[in-house]
Write an enzyme that holds these catalytic residues in place. Structure first.
Site, short mmCIF file in Angstrom:
data_model
loop_
_atom_site.label_atom_id
_atom_site.label_comp_id
_atom_site.label_asym_id
_atom_site.label_seq_id
_atom_site.Cartn_x
_atom_site.Cartn_y
_atom_site.Cartn_z
N GLY A 123 0.79 43.66 28.05
CA GLY A 123 1.75 42.69 28.65
C GLY A 123 3.36 43.13 28.68
O GLY A 123 4.20 42.40 28.82
N SER A 129 -3.33 48.04 32.35
CA SER A 129 -4.62 47.90 33.19
C SER A 129 -5.17 48.79 34.02
O SER A 129 -6.09 49.16 34.08
CB SER A 129 -4.70 46.51 33.58
OG SER A 129 -3.61 46.11 34.42
N ASP A 173 1.11 50.75 40.42
CA ASP A 173 0.59 51.11 39.04
C ASP A 173 -0.42 52.12 39.16
O ASP A 173 -0.33 53.22 38.48
CB ASP A 173 0.10 49.69 38.37
CG ASP A 173 1.26 48.67 38.43
OD1 ASP A 173 2.41 48.75 38.89
OD2 ASP A 173 0.79 47.70 37.99
C1 GLA Z 1 2.76 44.64 39.04
C2 GLA Z 1 1.81 45.02 39.90
C3 GLA Z 1 2.31 46.11 40.84
C4 GLA Z 1 3.68 45.70 41.35
C5 GLA Z 1 4.51 45.23 40.32
C6 GLA Z 1 5.88 44.75 40.61
O1 GLA Z 1 2.91 45.70 37.94
O2 GLA Z 1 0.58 45.40 39.58
O3 GLA Z 1 1.54 46.25 41.97
O4 GLA Z 1 3.66 44.69 42.38
O5 GLA Z 1 3.76 44.16 39.38
O6 GLA Z 1 6.82 45.47 41.46
#
Ligand code: GLA
Length: 382
Positions: A123, A129, A173
């Protein structure tokens, strides 16, 4: 720290399954700037970090596959033939999601055993993840010699997140966790899914993360809502994604959309511009400008895109009168998690003390503070 984690995972696997595993490490990520721009085909500036998931994997002769989550001491067994999302499945859904996406591509998997553990705080907006998804797809690809490219692997991870975790995330990510490079950040174009590498050296300054240790409810549905707003505005503008819009384009439909939606779309257009300015400031060694862009990004996330929260705003506000901090902003999806701060190295210690007690006094709970190193992406390890 990772050495210890890796050793624990390996030993646990050997003890549980009595065979020698293939080992994978997959990192979490930070993001310098470019928030919520990824699912708008825009620009982001992430880097992989030295915290992540260690995963041990090996083929199994059983009729089921078994996964042991070492941190949680939870085991899950499933049949490859009947994979579907679990309600409140937590970490299980990331594994199942990856398996399902591989199967969708017509690839036949054999059964396997996994043990995994991680040191990315959950979190915190540091993408535990994505690290888990990437470690699973990477491990399965190596183990069964599937011949999936890294680019396809991150798309599999992203789809797992969409279809099994229910978050319609962008590609940032998974990309950063897979393709990260030591001491560098990646200026990623989320339309072409190609990045430019920037060596990161902030001189006397460094990055410091402060975790609010809160994750507000509804953060997932709010995330998907934001995506919908962006798509709605793009459709109105007759473009593929907000990446293709200028502020003057947006102004042509200003009276046809709500002010809320206008502000959100405006934020995305401005944030994309900030990412480009940030990359120029890095090239020019203009550290002050980097800091200013971080503050502007936070302001947009908080007041226009509305994904911040009182804890994040508090942390950012309390850096503003501190001459040793050039900039700060919330990082990741929002509604909790971390701020990223650009701070004078010599002042880290005193700032930590100060902000910890201020945060505790205000919210009655502790914040956590992390130093991170920019690191290599997902890889096979010994
Ligand atoms: C999360 C999502 C990403 C991106 C960010 C905000 O981490 O997994 O794809 O959108 O939020 O930038």
């Amino acid at each position: 720290m990772n050495k210890k984690l890796i050793k624990e995972v390996k030993n646990s696997f050997k003890q549980t399954f009595k065979t020698k595993p293939l080992m994978v490490f997959s990192p979490g990520r930070i993001n310098l700037i470019g928030e919520h721009t990824d699912y708008n085909d825009g620009f982001v500036f992430p880097a992989a970090i030295n915290k992540g998931i260690a995963l041990a994997i090996q083929k199994s002769k059983n009729k089921v596959s078994t996964v042991y989550a070492l941190n949680k001491e939870e085991t899950y067994q499933f049949s490859l033939d009947t994979v579907s999302p679990l309600e409140n499945g937590g970490w299980r859904n990331y594994i199942l999601g990856v398996v399902a996406e591989i199967k969708k591509r017509g690839i036949v998997l054999g059964n396997f055993n996994i043990v995994f553990a991680g040191n990315i705080p959950g979190g915190a907006g540091m993408s535990s993840s994505a690290a888990l998804e990437n470690s699973v797809v990477y491990g399965l690809n190596k183990l069964f010699k599937l011949g999936i490219s890294k680019k396809e692997m991150i798309l599999i991870s992203q789809q797992a997140e969409h279809n099994y975790a229910g978050v319609k995330c962008g590609i940032m990510d998974q990309y950063a966790s897979m393709f990260g490079v030591k001491k560098s950040a990646l200026l990623l174009d989320c339309r072409t899914i190609k990045s430019k590498l920037y060596k990161i050296n902030f001189g006397d300054y460094k990055l410091l993360l402060i975790n609010t240790n809160v994750k507000h409810d509804l953060s997932e549905s709010a995330y998907n809502d934001r995506r919908e707003v962006c798509e709605k505005v793009s459709a109105k503008l007759n473009i593929k994604a907000l990446r293709d819009a200028t502020i003057s384009d947006l102004d042509t439909i200003k009276s046809d959309i709500t002010d809320e939606d206008y502000q959100k779309a405006l934020y995305i257009i401005e944030e994309n511009l900030r990412v480009k300015e940030f990359s120029k400031a890095i090239k020019a060694d203009d550290i002050k400008q980097l800091g200013e862009l971080l503050y502007k990004s936070h302001n947009g996330l908080s007041t226009q895109f509305k994904v911040s929260c009182k804890e994040l705003d508090f942390l950012v506000d309390h850096t503003k009168n501190n001459p040793n901090i050039l900039g700060a902003r919330m990082m990741g999806g929002g509604f909790g998690g971390c701020t990223i701060n650009l701070i004078l190295k010599s002042e880290v210690k005193s700032f930590k003390k100060e902000i910890s007690s201020l945060f505790k006094r205000e919210f009655g709970k502790d914040c956590s503070i992390y130093n991170v190193k920019l690191s290599d992406g997902t890889q096979k390890i010994k």
